[in-house]
Motif scaffolding. Structure first.
Motif, PDB file in Angstrom:
ATOM      1  N   ALA A  43       0.844  -1.215   0.000  1.00 48.26           N
ATOM      2  CA  ALA A  43       0.000   0.000   0.000  1.00 48.26           C
ATOM      3  C   ALA A  43       0.868   1.251   0.000  1.00 48.26           C
ATOM      4  CB  ALA A  43      -0.925  -0.002   1.204  1.00 48.26           C
ATOM      5  N   GLN A  44       0.548   2.137  -0.922  1.00 47.46           N
ATOM      6  CA  GLN A  44       1.358   3.363  -1.065  1.00 47.46           C
ATOM      7  C   GLN A  44       0.559   4.378  -1.855  1.00 47.46           C
ATOM      8  OE1 GLN A  44       3.500   5.464  -0.184  1.00 47.46           O
ATOM      9  NE2 GLN A  44       5.509   4.808  -0.917  1.00 47.46           N
ATOM     10  N   ARG A  45       0.741   5.632  -1.534  1.00 46.73           N
ATOM     11  CA  ARG A  45       0.190   6.714  -2.362  1.00 46.73           C
ATOM     12  C   ARG A  45       1.179   7.863  -2.284  1.00 46.73           C
ATOM     13  NH1 ARG A  45      -5.082   6.205  -3.442  1.00 46.73           N
ATOM     14  NH2 ARG A  45      -3.967   4.540  -4.472  1.00 46.73           N
ATOM     15  N   TYR A  46       1.882   8.105  -3.379  1.00 47.63           N
ATOM     16  CA  TYR A  46       2.909   9.151  -3.350  1.00 47.63           C
ATOM     17  C   TYR A  46       2.276  10.534  -3.285  1.00 47.63           C
ATOM     18  CZ  TYR A  46       6.178   5.517  -4.807  1.00 47.63           C
ATOM     19  OH  TYR A  46       6.943   4.375  -4.870  1.00 47.63           O
ATOM     20  N   ARG A  47       2.793  11.351  -2.407  1.00 48.83           N
ATOM     21  CA  ARG A  47       2.388  12.772  -2.354  1.00 48.83           C
ATOM     22  C   ARG A  47       3.646  13.597  -2.468  1.00 48.83           C
ATOM     23  NH1 ARG A  47      -2.594  13.966   1.714  1.00 48.83           N
ATOM     24  NH2 ARG A  47      -3.932  12.352   0.859  1.00 48.83           N
ATOM     25  N   LEU A  48       4.045  13.823  -3.719  1.00 48.91           N
ATOM     26  CA  LEU A  48       5.341  14.478  -3.945  1.00 48.91           C
ATOM     27  C   LEU A  48       5.234  15.993  -3.905  1.00 48.91           C
ATOM     28  CD1 LEU A  48       6.476  12.133  -6.833  1.00 48.91           C
ATOM     29  CD2 LEU A  48       7.228  12.062  -4.470  1.00 48.91           C
ATOM     30  N   PHE A  49       4.026  16.490  -4.132  1.00 43.17           N
ATOM     31  CA  PHE A  49       3.832  17.946  -4.166  1.00 43.17           C
ATOM     32  C   PHE A  49       2.708  18.323  -3.206  1.00 43.17           C
ATOM     33  CE2 PHE A  49       5.432  16.629  -8.312  1.00 43.17           C
ATOM     34  CZ  PHE A  49       6.571  17.405  -8.393  1.00 43.17           C
TER      35      PHE A  49
ATOM     36  N   SER B  92       2.875  10.533   4.492  1.00 44.89           N
ATOM     37  CA  SER B  92       3.755   9.488   3.948  1.00 44.89           C
ATOM     38  C   SER B  92       4.342   8.626   5.066  1.00 44.89           C
ATOM     39  CB  SER B  92       4.905  10.110   3.150  1.00 44.89           C
ATOM     40  OG  SER B  92       4.393  10.722   2.007  1.00 44.89           O
ATOM     41  N   PHE B  93       4.701   9.274   6.150  1.00 46.24           N
ATOM     42  CA  PHE B  93       5.238   8.539   7.296  1.00 46.24           C
ATOM     43  C   PHE B  93       4.192   7.517   7.784  1.00 46.24           C
ATOM     44  CE2 PHE B  93       6.451   8.012  11.770  1.00 46.24           C
ATOM     45  CZ  PHE B  93       7.826   7.895  11.682  1.00 46.24           C
TER      46      PHE B  93
ATOM     47  N   SER C 107       8.726  18.915   2.620  1.00 47.90           N
ATOM     48  CA  SER C 107       8.486  18.847   1.177  1.00 47.90           C
ATOM     49  C   SER C 107       8.016  17.415   0.909  1.00 47.90           C
ATOM     50  CB  SER C 107       9.742  19.179   0.361  1.00 47.90           C
ATOM     51  OG  SER C 107      10.502  18.023   0.122  1.00 47.90           O
ATOM     52  N   GLY C 108       7.154  17.263  -0.110  1.00 55.04           N
ATOM     53  CA  GLY C 108       6.621  15.933  -0.412  1.00 55.04           C
ATOM     54  C   GLY C 108       7.715  14.945  -0.790  1.00 55.04           C
ATOM     55  N   PHE C 109       8.733  15.438  -1.491  1.00 57.25           N
ATOM     56  CA  PHE C 109       9.851  14.572  -1.876  1.00 57.25           C
ATOM     57  C   PHE C 109      10.594  14.077  -0.642  1.00 57.25           C
ATOM     58  CE2 PHE C 109       9.287  16.104  -6.197  1.00 57.25           C
ATOM     59  CZ  PHE C 109       9.633  14.988  -6.942  1.00 57.25           C
TER      60      PHE C 109
ATOM     61  N   PRO D 181       0.236  14.832  -9.732  1.00 51.61           N
ATOM     62  CA  PRO D 181      -0.259  16.043 -10.399  1.00 51.61           C
ATOM     63  C   PRO D 181       0.383  16.179 -11.780  1.00 51.61           C
ATOM     64  CG  PRO D 181       1.410  16.608  -8.775  1.00 51.61           C
ATOM     65  CD  PRO D 181       1.211  15.128  -8.666  1.00 51.61           C
ATOM     66  N   GLN D 182      -0.269  16.950 -12.635  1.00 53.53           N
ATOM     67  CA  GLN D 182       0.326  17.256 -13.950  1.00 53.53           C
ATOM     68  C   GLN D 182       1.452  18.274 -13.791  1.00 53.53           C
ATOM     69  OE1 GLN D 182      -0.036  15.486 -16.312  1.00 53.53           O
ATOM     70  NE2 GLN D 182      -2.139  15.060 -16.925  1.00 53.53           N
ATOM     71  N   PRO D 183       2.493  18.310 -14.592  1.00 52.15           N
ATOM     72  CA  PRO D 183       2.708  17.452 -15.754  1.00 52.15           C
ATOM     73  C   PRO D 183       3.414  16.135 -15.400  1.00 52.15           C
ATOM     74  CG  PRO D 183       4.449  19.097 -15.658  1.00 52.15           C
ATOM     75  CD  PRO D 183       3.563  19.352 -14.474  1.00 52.15           C
ATOM     76  N   LEU D 184       3.676  15.942 -14.089  1.00 51.11           N
ATOM     77  CA  LEU D 184       4.416  14.731 -13.702  1.00 51.11           C
ATOM     78  C   LEU D 184       3.646  13.461 -14.086  1.00 51.11           C
ATOM     79  CD1 LEU D 184       7.035  13.877 -12.269  1.00 51.11           C
ATOM     80  CD2 LEU D 184       5.743  13.786 -10.125  1.00 51.11           C
TER      81      LEU D 184
END
Ligand SMILES: NC(=O)c1ccc[n+]([C@@H]2O[C@H](COP(=O)([O-])OP(=O)(O)OC[C@H]3O[C@@H](n4cnc5c(N)ncnc54)[C@H](OP(=O)(O)O)[C@@H]3O)[C@@H](O)[C@H]2O)c1
Length: 278
Positions: free
Chosen positions: A88-94, A107-108, A159-161, A206-209
């Motif tokens: 199970a994972q859902r990236y939240r980079l931004f 994320s943690f 930061s999401g990253f 999110p776009q454009p990623l």
């Protein structure tokens, strides 16, 4: 009959593994947060005559309490668990920092805490199986990110990253700590990096990623059925060592800060104290 518990078992790699084991006569408990995805998995199971062996468990794994409830549900449904597969994972980079109701950074909570609670929580059920395995599907071998010891919830400089990379590193250390803490356990803990696999993961970016990731998946990624083959081989015949790490079929040396035992135990104790309050 073997029992396999798969978080994220309703999509992507987790679903690929769920169908793989359902085809082989195994009982599969697939965990996800979206009922429609669970229903789709059960419908697919019925088409391969596995309806009676497929179970969907709805849980929001960003919540420690819900993850503990899931442990209790699995324990009451199964006298033993042969394999626990953590996908199970859902990236939240931004975007801005999101905190769960229990006060943990998203994320943690999802990518790391749920895996901590499930691995430790299902230990007794796993130890009742003849050849138990935990596979933590993450990113060992990616030399990025670190644990922010002074601020693991990234309250000060988010930061999401940073949060995503920290969860990657936390999962490497989780496997190291599990093996160090349980010297006599028959459980084999495998940290596994599947490489680039074409799943629905980019749909949540999110776009454009999103478009860029989908394009790179089209060009470079492995399909889910192909990616599942070496994973199932490892799950069925894990190495003898209590902890091992792989990037696709390549076994990784357990060297460097990613697998440092002192850091692993430090993170274990920190996590234990954090979730004790929940
Ligand atoms: N795909 C790749 O290229 C790649 C590369 C390296 C590592 N990995 C790792 O492989 C694992 C699987 O990735 P994937 O690409 O297969 O992912 P995916 O297709 O996006 O599937 C993610 C799964 O996690 C579940 N999930 C998400 N949030 C949840 C929540 N709050 N509670 C419960 N379940 C939740 C989803 O179900 P719902 O939508 O219903 O919540 C879904 O079943 C991840 O750990 C990822 O880091 C993937």
């Amino acid at each position: 009959m073997q029992t396999v518990v798969i978080t994220g078992g309703t999509d992507g790699l987790g679903k690929g593994l769920a169908l793989h084991y359902l085809r082989r006569g195994v009982r599969v408990l697939a965990v996800g947060s979206t009922p429609a995805k669970g229903e789709a998995l059960l419908a697919q199971a019925a088409t391969i005559s596995a309806a009676g062996r497929a179970v969907f468990l709805q849980a929001d794994l960003t919540s420690v309490a819900a993850t503990r409830d899931l442990v209790a549900t699995v324990e009451s449904a199964c006298s033993s668990v042969d394999k626990l597969i953590l996908c199970a994972q859902r990236y939240r980079l931004f975007g801005s920092r999101t905190v769960t109701r229990e006060g943990f950074e998203h994320s943690f909570a999802l990518a790391y805490l749920s895996r901590y609670v499930l691995g430790h929580g299902l230990r007794t059920a796993l130890e009742s199986a003849p050849q138990p395995v935990i596979m933590n599907v993450a990113t060992p071998g990616v030399p990025l990110g670190r644990i922010h010891w002074d601020d693991p919830q990234l309250a000060r400089r988010y930061s999401g990253f940073k949060a995503t990379l920290q969860s990657f590193r936390a999962n490497d250390l989780l496997g190291v700590a599990f093996a160090a803490l349980h010297a006599d356990t028959p459980i084999r803990y495998v940290g596994y990096n599947p490489g680039m696999v074409s799943t629905g993961m980019p749909d949540h970016l999110p776009q454009p990623l999103r478009t860029l990731t989908k394009a790179s998946f089209t060009l470079l990624a492995t399909s889910v059925p192909k990616a599942v083959t070496p994973m199932a081989r490892l799950l069925d015949e894990p190495p003898g060592e209590r902890f091992s790490a792989y990037r696709t079929t390549r076994r990784l040396p357990l060297k460097g800060p990613a697998f440092d035992q002192a850091d692993a135990l430090r993170l274990h104790h920190l996590t234990h104290d954090l979730i004790n309050a929940v």
